[in-house]
Structure formats: structure tokens, C-alpha cells
Design a protein around this motif. Structure first.
Motif, mmCIF file in Angstrom:
data_model
loop_
_atom_site.group_PDB
_atom_site.id
_atom_site.type_symbol
_atom_site.label_atom_id
_atom_site.label_comp_id
_atom_site.label_asym_id
_atom_site.label_seq_id
_atom_site.Cartn_x
_atom_site.Cartn_y
_atom_site.Cartn_z
ATOM 1 N N HIS A 109 0.832 -1.209 0.000
ATOM 2 C CA HIS A 109 0.000 0.000 0.000
ATOM 3 C C HIS A 109 0.865 1.258 0.000
ATOM 4 C CE1 HIS A 109 -3.750 2.181 0.665
ATOM 5 N NE2 HIS A 109 -3.079 2.958 1.495
ATOM 6 N N HIS B 79 0.911 5.413 -1.806
ATOM 7 C CA HIS B 79 0.318 6.433 -2.684
ATOM 8 C C HIS B 79 1.462 7.127 -3.415
ATOM 9 C CE1 HIS B 79 -3.771 6.447 -0.763
ATOM 10 N NE2 HIS B 79 -3.074 5.912 0.216
ATOM 11 N N HIS C 57 -9.262 1.496 1.432
ATOM 12 C CA HIS C 57 -8.937 1.668 2.848
ATOM 13 C C HIS C 57 -10.108 1.182 3.690
ATOM 14 C CE1 HIS C 57 -6.585 4.818 0.753
ATOM 15 N NE2 HIS C 57 -5.675 4.617 1.691
ATOM 16 N N HIS D 108 -4.980 -0.746 6.442
ATOM 17 C CA HIS D 108 -5.190 -0.372 7.855
ATOM 18 C C HIS D 108 -5.969 -1.406 8.673
ATOM 19 C CE1 HIS D 108 -3.245 3.317 6.785
ATOM 20 N NE2 HIS D 108 -4.153 3.544 5.848
ATOM 21 N N ASP E 11 2.238 3.190 3.108
ATOM 22 C CA ASP E 11 1.186 4.208 3.046
ATOM 23 C C ASP E 11 1.742 5.616 2.928
ATOM 24 O OD1 ASP E 11 -1.408 5.174 2.857
ATOM 25 O OD2 ASP E 11 -1.631 5.424 5.023
HETATM 26 ZN ZN ZN Z 1 -3.519 4.850 2.013
#
Ligand code: ZN
Ligand code: GUN
Length: 436
Positions: free
Chosen positions: A84, A86, A232, A271, A322
């Protein structure tokens, strides 16, 4: 270099001889103090616990020039898997941790992501992300991009040029029909490229940015093209309350995604800090994975995720940086955060509760991540037939931890996990091709 000569180099077979470290199961590392891995056409063709190279050399017609002997302080291990990250948020890494999730998104994150309508901006960031992610030893990444079609295709191309994995579109401020159509166009473009290292991922950002109609359409699209899904879940308590308020006829956050048919065995949910026992049962039944993102959960004060509880519930778990909820794109950093958070969670739980070990953290960062992203039969460890995605680690490289005494391989691995950095990762291979 012409494409033909590039292909020739790529097809070349080679053997790596020296200490080998990988995971076959979660509880214990598999360590060969002196073994060999033979690679041909990007795939692993032999893994042996001896340095008996001659037979393998003959079998695959490999000359001495293509037998690489690791030196003192070196070992080979599988590449890290970031389940994960971005890509678009990289410029914000290390900024904005004065806020929690929902305010952080509107204040820091969405304004940055809007800039990706500008292709030259996107190009600068995405080149840097892919380069730095590889340099830090991540050979497979599950990227979030932005809603912008052209810059998202650019990210896929940059990753393809570097021989790396994965990609995605996602959703803020689009009309449902546009989101659906652009997503399908994106899938078709990537399929046409026929590069099996780059896969499109269905990416509804999270339940608060998509309505049920869009989520159902995306669930149907994922099923029709047999695609991965990422989103998420249950990261922050205010987010969880808002989801409950927005989706009255759903019994839980997980139920929202389940009703949209978004929970599959190719889905990765980032998460999962505040999931109920009933939600864990649903995820386990669907074969859906959690991406554990401890750096983000601490930076945004979302909470401490109990990974042991997820594993005991039979849920697949991988690790995620993340970025930029997390500030580091190094999975080594995520491993340390995972171990720290697990120790914090264990306090007060009694002696029967075992915090994660470094063996388990190594597994989560490699084979566990591969299984979480439903690629456990292709990557994640050194098995014959898998892609050779690997790191050469040198704990003696200049500027890094000096070896004052001779350590065995297991000790070198521990030292790398706790004190190493990108300077110790001297070579990175993706599908047999050296990219660092
Ligand atoms: Zn994220
Ligand atoms: N939830 C929805 N979008 C995001 C995001 O960009 N980062 C994190 N950490 N959580 C999210």
C-alpha cells in the motif's frame, strides 16, 4: 541498446552463490549459509543448499562469467513487497502530521493530488517514486495514483520502464459514469501492453469518497476482468463513525464493501485498525487481505493495529508504507514500525500474548505480502518457477554498519532488519533483471 540485445541480456542465465535467506512459512526464516540460486529467463530454475555449482552450470550452459559469488557480509533475499503506497503523495512525505485522517485528507492530501492534471509535475514525482522505491529494495508495489487518466498511465509506463509492478486509478470529484469509463479504458490500455509485471487495480478510494452505486459498478468491473481491488478500511474512529452514518443499511464498514462485492481474495484493504471480530470473520471468509501500515497509523494517530489478532483470525497480512500517511517509502522502516507497534500492543495483554518476531516481520514483508496481493505463486520467496525478485544485501558496504566480528547469516539478517538502509542494498533484481 536495441530491444534485441536488451532481450538477450534479460534472457541470460546466471547463478548466485552464497548465503540465502527467505521465508517458506511465517514462524521461521529459511537460511542456507552457503547455497545457490540459478536464474534463467527471469525465473528461478534451481535453489540448492550446496555450492555445488558445476552440475547446474552444465545443465543451463552457464559460463564462469555468470556465476556470482557473494562476499563476506553479503546475502541474497527476496525483494520487499509494499502492499500500500500512494505514489502521488510522495512530495508530502514527512509533512502534515498535526492532523488526523479526515482533516489531513482535505488540508494536505487532496490539494496535492489535484496537481496531477499537470503531466510534467506527475512525471517528476513518479520518476522519483519508482526510482527510490526500487533503490530501497521494494520490487513489487501496490500503487495508488489519482483520478487523472494521463498521469496514471504515465506512472504505469514509468514502472514498466523500470521493470516494476502495479498501478491504479482512484476517485475524488468525478462523476460515476466518468470514473467507470476511465477505469475501464485504463484496464484495456494496460491489457493491450501485455506486460505481466504491470497490473491494473480497481481502486475505490474509500467508502466516504464513493457511493454504493459506483462501488457496485467497480466490484462488477473487477469481477469481469478478474482484477485486484484496493481500498482503505477502518483506519480512524471518526472515519468509521462517518461510514456508519452514511451507509445506514450496512451493519459495519466491512459490510459496505461486502455489499458492493468488493471483498474478494484479490482485495487488499489498508489499515483495519478498528475492525470488530465479526468484520474479521467476513474478511477471512472472503480471503481478503489487510495491508498493515504502522508508520501511517502512528503518524496520523489513527491507532495501534493488532496484527497478531488479524493473523489469529486467519487473515492474510502484508506490510504497507502508506506514503504519505507514512513518511518513509522503505519497507525496512515499516518492518521496524511493525515490530515496535506489536510490542506496544502486547503491553498489558499477559504472558500468553506473543509480539511479532523479526522472522514474522520478514515474512510479512516478503512472502506474506505476496500472498496478501494474491501473487504468492509468482513472487515472495525463492522457489523454482517463481520470478527472481531479489536483493543483494551487503552489511559491509561503506557508510553502513561495520562488521567488527564475523556474524553468521541469521545475525546479518537481524542487523540488516534493525540497522540497515538502502546503502546496504547493493543490487536489486526484478524478474531476473538487475534494476539497481
Ligand atoms: Zn492509504
Ligand atoms: N483514506 C482515504 N484516502 C486515504 C489516503 O490517501 N491515505 C490514508 N492513509 N487513508 C485514506
Amino acid at each position: 541498446m536495441s530491444q534485441d540485445s536488451q532481450k538477450k541480456m534479460y534472457n541470460r542465465s546466471f547463478i548466485i552463490v552464497g548465503p540465502i535467506v527467505h521465508s517458506k512459512e511465517i514462524t521461521r526464516l529459511t537460511v542456507f549459509d552457503l547455497g545457490l540460486i540459478a536464474v534463467s529467463d527471469g525465473k528461478i530454475v534451481a535453489v540448492e543448499e550446496t555450492a555445488n555449482v558445476a552440475q547446474i552450470q552444465e545443465k543451463y550452459s552457464i559460463t564462469d562469467d555468470f556465476v556470482y559469488h557473494l562476499g563476506d557480509g553479503e546475502f541474497v533475499m527476496p525483494g520487499f513487497i509494499d502492499t500500500h503506497i500512494h505514489a502521488s503523495q510522495y512530495p508530502n512525505a514527512g509533512l502534515g502530521y498535526d492532523m488526523q485522517l479526515l482533516d489531513w485528507l482535505t488540508t494536505y492530501t487532496f490539494p496535492l493530488e489535484m496537481k496531477y492534471s499537470d503531466l510534467s509535475f506527475a512525471e517528476k514525482v513518479y520518476e522519483a517514486v519508482v526510482k527510490n522505491t526500487l533503490a530501497n529494495g521494494t520490487t513489487t508495489a501496490m500503487y495508488f495514483a489519482t483520478i487523472h487518466f494521463n498521469s496514471t498511465v504515465l506512472l504505469a509506463n514509468i514502472a514498466a520502464d523500470q521493470n516494476m509492478n502495479w498501478n491504479t486509478p482512484d476517485g475524488y470529484g468525478e462523476r460515476t459514469e466518468d470514473s467507470y469509463k476511465l477505469t475501464e479504458d485504463f484496464i484495456i490500455q494496460l491489457k493491450d501492453k501485455k506486460n505481466d509485471l504491470i497490473l491494473p487495480i480497481i481502486t475505490p478510494r474509500f467508502a466516504l469518497s464513493c457511493d454504493m452505486e459506483l462501488m457496485k459498478m467497480l466490484g462488477e468491473l473487477a469481477s469481469r476482468y478478474d482484477l485486484h481491488i484496493q481500498t482503505h478500511i477502518s483506519e480512524n474512529v471518526h472515519e468509521v463513525s462517518a461510514v456508519k452514518e452514511s451507509f445506514h443499511d450496512c451493519t459495519s464498514y466491512a459490510d459496505v464493501y461486502d455489499k458492493a462485492r468488493l471483498l474478494t481474495n484479490k482485495t487488499v484493504l489498508a489499515h483495519g485498525v478498528h475492525l470488530s471480530d465479526d468484520e474479521l470473520k467476513v474478511l477471512a471468509a472472503r480471503g481478503t487481505a489487510i495491508s498493515h501500515c504502522p508508520n501511517s497509523n502512528t503518524s496520523l494517530k489513527s491507532g495501534l493495529c493488532d496484527v497478531r489478532r488479524l493473523l489469529n483470525a486467519g487473515i492474510k497480512v502484508g506490510l504497507g508504507t502508506d506514503v504519505s500517511g507514512g513518511y518513509s517509502l522503505s519497507i525496512l522502516n515499516t518492518i521496524r514500525n511493525t515490530l515496535d507497534v506489536s510490542i506496544h500492543v502486547s503491553f498489558g495483554k499477559g504472558e500468553d500474548y506473543a509480539p511479532l518476531t523479526y522472522h514474522e516481520a520478514f515474512y510479512l514483508a516478503t512472502l506474506g505480502g505476496a500472498r496478501a496481493v494474491a501473487l504468492g505463486d509468482k513472487i515472495g520467496n525463492f522457489e523454482v518457477g517463481k520470478d527472481f525478485d531479489a536483493l543483494i544485501v551487503n552489511m559491509k558496504s561503506p557508510g553502513s554498519t561495520d562488521i567488527l566480528q564475523k556474524y553468521d547469516t541469521d545475525a546479518l539478517v537481524q542487523k540488516f532488519l534493525y540497522t540497515g538502509d538502502d546503502r546496504n542494498i547493493t543490487k536489486v533484481y526484478v524478474a531476473g533483471r538487475q534494476v539497481k
